[in-house]
Every structure is written in structure tokens, then in C-alpha cells.
Design a protein around this motif. Structure first.
Motif, short mmCIF file in Angstrom:
data_model
loop_
_atom_site.label_atom_id
_atom_site.label_comp_id
_atom_site.label_asym_id
_atom_site.label_seq_id
_atom_site.Cartn_x
_atom_site.Cartn_y
_atom_site.Cartn_z
N VAL A 388 0.85 -1.19 0.00
CA VAL A 388 0.00 0.00 0.00
C VAL A 388 0.88 1.24 0.00
N PHE A 389 0.60 2.17 -0.91
CA PHE A 389 1.42 3.36 -1.07
C PHE A 389 0.57 4.62 -0.86
N ALA A 390 1.22 5.67 -0.38
CA ALA A 390 0.57 6.97 -0.26
C ALA A 390 1.65 8.04 -0.20
N ALA A 391 1.23 9.28 -0.46
CA ALA A 391 2.17 10.41 -0.42
C ALA A 391 1.42 11.68 -0.05
N TYR A 392 2.07 12.51 0.74
CA TYR A 392 1.54 13.85 1.07
C TYR A 392 0.08 13.80 1.52
N TRP A 393 -0.20 12.97 2.53
CA TRP A 393 -1.53 12.93 3.11
C TRP A 393 -2.61 12.60 2.05
N TYR A 394 -2.30 11.61 1.23
CA TYR A 394 -3.22 11.06 0.22
C TYR A 394 -3.51 12.04 -0.92
N ARG A 395 -2.53 12.91 -1.21
CA ARG A 395 -2.73 13.88 -2.28
C ARG A 395 -2.59 13.26 -3.66
N GLY A 396 -1.88 12.13 -3.77
CA GLY A 396 -1.76 11.50 -5.07
C GLY A 396 -0.46 10.76 -5.25
N TYR A 397 -0.19 10.40 -6.48
CA TYR A 397 0.96 9.59 -6.88
C TYR A 397 2.16 10.50 -7.01
N ALA A 398 3.16 10.37 -6.09
CA ALA A 398 4.27 11.34 -6.10
C ALA A 398 5.43 10.86 -5.25
N CYS A 399 6.54 11.57 -5.42
CA CYS A 399 7.70 11.56 -4.52
C CYS A 399 8.35 10.18 -4.41
N ASN A 400 9.03 9.95 -3.29
CA ASN A 400 9.76 8.71 -3.09
C ASN A 400 8.88 7.46 -3.18
N PRO A 401 7.66 7.48 -2.62
CA PRO A 401 6.81 6.30 -2.77
C PRO A 401 6.55 5.94 -4.23
N ALA A 402 6.38 6.94 -5.09
CA ALA A 402 6.14 6.65 -6.51
C ALA A 402 7.36 6.00 -7.14
N ALA A 403 8.56 6.49 -6.80
CA ALA A 403 9.78 5.91 -7.36
C ALA A 403 9.97 4.47 -6.88
N VAL A 472 7.35 1.48 5.80
CA VAL A 472 8.52 2.18 5.27
C VAL A 472 8.23 3.67 5.25
N MET A 473 9.02 4.44 5.99
CA MET A 473 8.91 5.90 5.96
C MET A 473 10.00 6.46 5.06
N THR A 474 9.60 7.15 4.00
CA THR A 474 10.60 7.69 3.07
C THR A 474 10.92 9.15 3.33
N HIS A 475 10.04 9.87 4.10
CA HIS A 475 10.15 11.32 4.25
C HIS A 475 10.07 11.97 2.86
N HIS A 476 10.09 13.30 2.82
CA HIS A 476 9.96 13.97 1.53
C HIS A 476 10.88 15.18 1.41
N GLY A 477 12.06 15.07 2.01
CA GLY A 477 13.03 16.14 1.85
C GLY A 477 14.14 16.04 2.88
N THR A 478 15.30 16.55 2.53
CA THR A 478 16.41 16.62 3.50
C THR A 478 16.08 17.69 4.52
#
Length: 748
Positions: A388-403, A472-478
Motif C-alpha cells: 500500500v502506497f501513499a504520499a503527502y496525506w493522500y494527495r496523489g501519486y508522487a515523490c519517493n513512494p512513486a519511485a 517504510v517511511m521515506t520522508h519527503h526532503g532533506t
């Protein structure tokens, strides 16, 4: 003076001479990369020339060694010794002591830190009193923000004294870090730190017992960090039996003092008994089955060290315990205790948390009419091939989870991936990607039965993590800015945040993806939970590493960037002290004065929605709603930002200038807190006001100068060391395929 010991005479002569004192600070270092910089920064105050820091890298397997070398490279007061094998804090301190050259030595633990005026206050007190031992106050800083101060108490006004004159000094905390000891005095006594769990004891007490000149500083100089994970005192282990061996050495030393030591035997005995009882009575230190054997050793120590004529404590309960110890009556001792029951074991605590989350999740499901369905799904087997994947509070397909999702489909095709999105974001999901809508029946099913959960933010509190599921927590920025528990120091940004709840969410993580060493330090410090750190680089940056000119041209065409124009991507970050998006410069003027050869790609933070039609569409293109920030990075020719983490990703792209506009740097530091000074180590040119910003972008200006190019190269080497285009592959192989991967990988 003829009867004064040699080491005392030396101290008195130095005191009369008024000569300044020098101080050696010994720092043993092992697995503390998240805390080491704060420790070293607190010691290396600029106004202490007679200071040396001896850092002993105790074969630390993380990045501590590199951090130490970095500090030694820029401050000549720092000396580093790298040990080939791990020897423990006691022997590491001994190594540092042998290297020390100062008049006095201070042993500082590398996950703690000093208060701002500590070094100057200690040096001043040492110069004034020339003691054998200087004691000072400290504070315990707990992970949840509570601070408990410990002072030197009523002894503060005692002046300079010996242990025989003030034996109550033995009741002060028996640590190496809350005292400074005269180095020659320590050497003459032949004191060394022991191996084992309570290695401080063999130096802390003998130094006090032998000292003729003890001085006190009634000031909190040391912050003892009570870490959530890692401290010895919170570890359940038979290694706590080590305390008996350490005190045997203390009493052997006391015996070597002969008649001079006899008056100190009773107070030393009482202090040793308090310490040994404390270990027994704090349930988290001993396994239940080890407690009777520990009590038997306690009774043996009681019989061996209790001096003749020793009086029982005046406190009735304490006296009763002494009597039971003397009789070796463990059952009676247990009945006499008036303490809280032992802490729950980690397994029981995890079960309790699971049940609590399950109840919370069921309550939420009930409100949506799906309670019985969700309860039934939680009882069904976990689908070992459902991710199961998600990003930015269920905003859509994006970021590290998409990769990660895309690489998973390639390397682990048997695993079926499903994305969670809000209903209004369904259209953002690419064709061919399976999804469920947040709150739907299908959503509750996949959340109950999925095996893998990949997100760049925390899953909401209504989600139960079942045993066997992998998060798995990917975070979304340094994290240039403070994150997690570090935000407690900045209430303007925390805004009533529940940090205990935050950490309970982080307790669900099994893996955390780290983009670079800075991220690893920040995540370990900000989220001190039990997870595996994946130092693999950022999966979303794999695209940037592999970007081609053809891809750039196609993206520019889709974005409508006119051919021949230079596209500057502008990405301002969120500021906690602002309620809405307010540009820090006049965007209309900036775009106009840049001229026709430029176009500004305006990417507002996702917290904000800039109003349409604010700027000339020929000069400013609002790309805030564009799905992929990676597209924008590849399509642009330069980056203009302030404190946004995008600078760390953009630096992956070769030969793309980066300009920082930081007119409110000091305000941002005070309100949000930062993990390093980006103005001192920038990725390119830096502008502090609007005129300087305009000048920076004009032909032949600083953003293209050789100094900016060198700055970008240094920044890239420091913050993009693992971005080689294979971060997503390493993540998939470790998480989904169970393979061991280079962690961290070698620099590309």
C-alpha cells in the motif's frame, strides 16, 4: 607545608601564582551521530584558548568518525583518535586521558552537551580554587521535553574542603561527566576507568575519597540527555551485575588509604547500598528471573563492606531494607517494597499499543459505517503480496513512494501495489496504477490486510499496524529545518504539537529512507525509535541522475516554456510565522527586470494556493499544481529558493546553478530551527535583499562565477553522496526482496 602531599602543594603553588589553567575535554564516541554535533559545538566555545578536545572514535560504525574529522579539520583544538575495535566507554576514556595535556580533564559523554556558559564558568572556578576535583550542577533532559535540575545542594557554600570534612559529597551523582579532575592528581592515584556497565564508579568515587581539595560550582553546566532509546539504565540485562565488581574496586581503593580512609567507609557503604538497591528496585534493569540472584550478591556485598559499628538509617523503611538484605531475605524485601510494579516488557507494551490502536481505528471505522467490516478484515490473514502506497496525506501519486512503486513493479512483480488517494485526487493517479479512495470499503480492506506500507508522511492515527506488517517511511526532503522532537525547542513552529503522539506514530516504522548523512543524523535525533535506517539516497532523485537533454526538451514543451528562454524554478518554503503565502520580494518587478530571456516557474509550497492572474503569464508561469516536482527540476535551467529542501535534490543535477534568497534567515532560525547554517555552506550564490537578488541574476553576476560553481560542487559532495540512480532499487531489494544492500553505498 612539609606535611602536605606533593600534589596538594603543586595545586596551592599554582593558585598563588595566578597562572591560567588549561582544560582537556575527553569525549568517547560511539553510535551518537544524531547528537555529536551539538555536543562538540557546546564544548568548542570561541573564548577558550586553553582548551583541547580529545575525541575518541570507539570504532563507531555510523558517521561519527567523519563528523569528528570534519571538526578537527576546522578547529585545531580538536584531536581525534580512531580505534580499530570497539572497547567501550571506559577504555575509550582511558585512551583520551593518556592523550590529554591539560591541567584538568573533563569526561563528557558524546550524546550530552554543555550549557552556554559552562566552559568559561568551569575555567574561572578552577583558576580561583585550584581543586583536585570540581563538582557542578547538571540537568536531566528527557526525550519528551521535561528537564529536571540537580544542584550541588547545601554544599555550595562549603568553599574548598576534603571528603573527610564533607562526606555528604559522596551522595552526589556518581558520574564521570559532572566533575572536572586535576590530571596529575588522577595520574598519581593511578585511577583508570573499568570495563563494564558502571565504569564511572571506579574513578568518580576514588577521586573524591582521596581528594584534599574539592570545590563546588553551584551552576548547571551539563545537560544529561535521557534518550528514549539507547541508555544503559533503560536496558534490561544481566550486565547490571557489573555494579558489584566496580564497587569491589572502590572498597579496595578505600582500604589502600589506610587509617585516613576509615572515617569514609560508612558513608561510602551507604552510598554503594543506595546504588545497588536502585538497580534492583527499578524493574526495567533486571530480568525477573535474575532478581533473586542479584539480591544474593547484594547481601554478600552488604556483609563484605559494612563497617563495624555501622548504624542503620534513621528512616524506618530504609532500615528495614538493610535488615532484610543482611538476612538475605529476598521474599521479605519484596514485601517491604513500596514501589510501583515493574515496567511492562517491550513485548507487552507493543501488545498494549496494538490493542489501543485497534480500538481507535475501530471507532473511526464505526463512524463511517464500516466497523464490522474492518474488524472482520483485521482478523483475516495478511496478504503477503499486497503493498500500500501513499504520499503527502493522500494527495496523489508522487515523490519517493512513486519511485519505489515503479521499481517494485520491475523487481518484485508478484507484489501488487495499491495507492491510497483522496476522492478529489483520483484524477492525478496515472493510468494503469491501482488505487483505493481514502475511507472507502476497499481502503479499510487493504489497510487491514496489506503486508507493506510505504509513505512519505505518517499514516493517520486510525490505522492499525498488525504484527507482521512492514512500514517504510521515506520522508519527503532533506531536513534543513528542525524535525520531530527537535521542534520542541521552537514552539512557534510546533504550535501545540503532541510530541508523544508523534513518536507513537514513528514507532510503527520498520524502515526509514535517508537521503544523506545529515538526514540520518536528524531522523535519529528527531525520531528516536526502533527502525532500520536505509542510507540509500533518495529514490525520487534517481530520475534526476538519469535526466537527458531530450527529456528536458520534452518537459519544457509540455510546460509551455518558450524555446531559447532560461527557466528559473522558484520554490519558496513554508514559514511558520506566516499565515498565508507572501513572497519575500516583488515577483512582478523581479520577472520584469530579468528581461525577456527569462521565465520564472512559480512553485508555491503545497500549504498555499497563490491566486490566479497575479503575474504576467509571459514572464511567470504558476506550476504550483504540477504533479511532479522532478519534472520541474529537469525542465528548468536554475533554481531560486530560500530554505526549501528542494535545494538538496536540485544539486544532483550537474551544471544547474542554485541561488538562495534569505532575507529572513535569522528569523527563520529562531522560529523553526535549523540543522546547519546554509548561509555558511550554500549550494551557490546567496542574496540577502531584493537589490542583491536582482544583481545576482544579471549577466556575468555571482550565480555564474567560479566561487558559486565550487560551492555547488562542495554542497553536492556533502549532501548527495548516495544519489547514483539506484536508490529505489536498493530500497526495493532490502524491503521487498529481503536482500542485504550497501548501506550506505559508496559515493558515485
Amino acid at each position: 607545608m612539609a606535611d602536605t602531599p606533593a600534589h596538594i602543594g603543586d595545586g596551592l603553588a599554582a593558585a598563588r601564582s595566578g597562572a591560567p589553567v588549561s582544560l582537556s575535554v575527553v569525549v568517547p564516541v560511539h553510535l551518537v551521530q544524531g547528537y555529536l554535533r551539538q555536543c562538540l559545538d557546546s564544548i568548542l566555545v570561541p573564548d577558550a584558548p586553553n582548551l583541547e578536545v580529545i575525541a575518541v572514535d570507539d570504532a563507531s560504525p555510523d558517521h561519527c568518525g567523519q563528523i569528528l574529522d570534519e571538526y578537527a579539520g576546522r578547529d585545531p583544538r580538536v584531536r581525534v583518535r580512531h580505534l580499530e575495535r570497539n572497547v567501550g566507554p571506559g577504555e575509550a576514556r582511558n585512551t583520551g586521558l593518556d592523550m590529554a595535556t591539560g591541567d584538568y580533564v573533563w569526561f563528557v559523554d558524546s550524546d550530552d552537551y554543555l550549557t552556554p556558559d559552562a566552559v568559561s564558568a568551569v575555567l574561572e572556578r578552577l583558576a580561583d580554587t585550584r581543586p583536585d576535583v570540581l563538582l557542578f550542577g547538571h540537568a536531566r533532559e528527557y526525550w519528551h521535553g521535561k528537564v529536571k535540575r540537580t544542584s550541588v545542594g547545601d554544599l555550595a557554600g562549603a568553599g574548598v574542603f576534603s571528603c573527610a570534612e564533607q562526606p555528604s559529597v559522596l551522595t552526589l551523582t556518581s558520574a564521570a561527566w559532572n566533575r572536572v579532575i586535576r590530571r596529575r592528581f588522577l595520574a598519581d592515584l593511578g585511577l583508570r576507568f573499568g570495563a563494564g556497565r558502571y565504569e564511572d564508579v571506579t574513578v568518580a568515587y576514588p577521586a573524591l575519597l582521596a581528594a584534599e581539595r574539592i570545590s563546588l560550582l553551584d551552576q548547571v553546566c551539563y545537560i544529561y540527555r535521557q534518550r528514549r532509546r539507547g541508555p544503559v539504565t533503560r536496558t534490561t540485562s544481566a550486565q547490571h551485575f557489573d555494579v558489584f565488581d566496580q564497587y569491589e574496586r572502590v572498597f579496595t581503593f578505600l582500604g589502600s588509604l589506610g587509617a585516613a580512609g576509615e572515617p569514609l567507609r560508612a558513608p561510602m557503604f551507604d552510598q554503594a547500598m543506595r546504588h545497588m538497591q536502585q538497580i534492583l528496585e527499578r524493574g526495567e534493569r533486571l530480568h525477573e528471573e535474575d532478581a533473586p540472584r542479584y539480591f544474593e550478591r547484594l547481601a554478600q556485598a552488604y556483609a563484605a563492606y559494612r563497617p563495624a559499628g555501622h548504624e542503620l538509617p534513621r528512616d524506618e523503611q530504609a532500615a528495614k531494607k538493610y535488615q532484610l538484605i543482611g538476612k538475605n531475605d529476598y521474599k521479605g524485601y519484596q514485601r517491604a517494597l513500596t514501589r510501583k510494579p515493574p515496567s511492562r516488557t517491550p513485548a507487552k507494551a507493543a501488545t498494549a499499543m496494538f490493542r489501543k490502536r485497534k480500538r481507535a481505528a475501530v471507532n473511526v471505522a464505526k463512524r463511517t459505517g464500516l466497523r464490522q467490516y474492518y474488524k472482520a478484515q483485521l482478523r483475516m490473514p495478511i496478504d503477503e503480496n499486497l503493498a500500500v502506497f501513499a504520499a503527502y496525506w493522500y494527495r496523489g501519486y508522487a515523490c519517493n513512494p512513486a519511485a519505489i512503486y515503479e521499481k517494485m513493479r520491475e523487481l518484485a512483480p508478484d507484489v501488487h501495489g495499491v495507492w491510497v488517494v483522496k476522492r478529489e485526487n483520483v484524477k492525478s493517479v496515472p493510468k494503469g496504477v491501482d488505487y483505493v479512495v481514502r475511507g472507502s470499503k476497499d481502503f479499510w480492506r487493504v489497510m487491514a490486510r496489506g503486508k507493506y506500507f510505504v509513505n512519505n508522511v505518517n499514516w493517520t492515527d486510525d490505522i492499525v499496524k498488525r504484527p507482521g506488517q512492514v512500514h517504510v517511511m521515506t520522508h519527503h526532503g532533506t531536513p534543513l529545518k528542525s524535525m520531530g522532537l527537535d521542534q520542541m525547542k521552537y514552539p512557534a513552529s510546533a504550535k501545540g504539537m503532541d510530541f508523544k503522539l508523534m513518536i507513537s506514530r514513528a514507532d510503527r516504522w520498520d524502515f526509514v529512507v535517508s537521503a544523506n548523512p545529515l538526514s540520518t543524523e536528524a531522523w535519529e535525533r528527531g525520531f528516536p525509535c526502533k527502525y532500520e535506517m536505509l542510507e540509500v539516497g533518495y529514490p525520487r532523485n534517481d530520475r534526476l541522475v538519469r535526466a537527458t537533454d531530450a527529456e528536458k526538451a520534452e518537459l519544457r514543451r509540455k510546460l509551455g516554456i518558450p524555446e531559447g528562454k532560461k527557466a528559473v524554478l522558484y520554490t519558496p518554503t513554508h514559514r511558520e510565522y506566516q499565515r498565508s503565502f507572501r513572497p519575500t520580494f516583488d515577483i512582478r518587478r523581479f520577472a520584469r527586470e530579468l528581461g525577456d530571456e527569462y521565465v520564472l516557474l512559480m512553485r508555491a509550497h503545497y500549504f498555499y494556493k497563490p491566486g490566479a492572474g497575479q503575474w504576467d503569464p509571459e514572464r511567470v508561469v504558476d506550476v504550483s499544481a504540477h504533479r511532479s516536482v522532478e519534472d520541474l527540476c529537469i525542465a528548468s535551467d536554475a533554481l531560486l529558493t530560500d530554505y526549501s529542501s528542494i535545494m538538496f535534490d536540485y544539486a544532483v543535477l550537474p551544471d544547474r546553478p542554485i541561488v538562495l534568497f534569505v532575507p529572513d534567515w535569522e528569523t527563520y532560525q529562531l522560529t523553526r530551527g535549523t540543522n546547519f547554517d546554509v548561509t555558511a555552506f550554500p549550494p551557490g550564490a546567496v542574496a540577502y535583499d531584493e537589490e542583491e537578488l536582482l544583481k545576482t541574476f544579471r549577466t556575468g553576476a555571482p550565480w555564474l562565477e567560479e566561487s558559486a560553481v565550487r560551492a555547488r560542487a562542495a554542497f553536492r559532495a556533502r549532501f548527495c553522496p548516495w544519489d547514483d540512480g539506484h536508490a529505489a532499487e536498493r530500497t526495493v531489494r532490502r524491503v521487498f526482496l529481503g536482500e542485504q544492500v550497501p548501506n550506505p553505498p559508496e559515493a558515485p
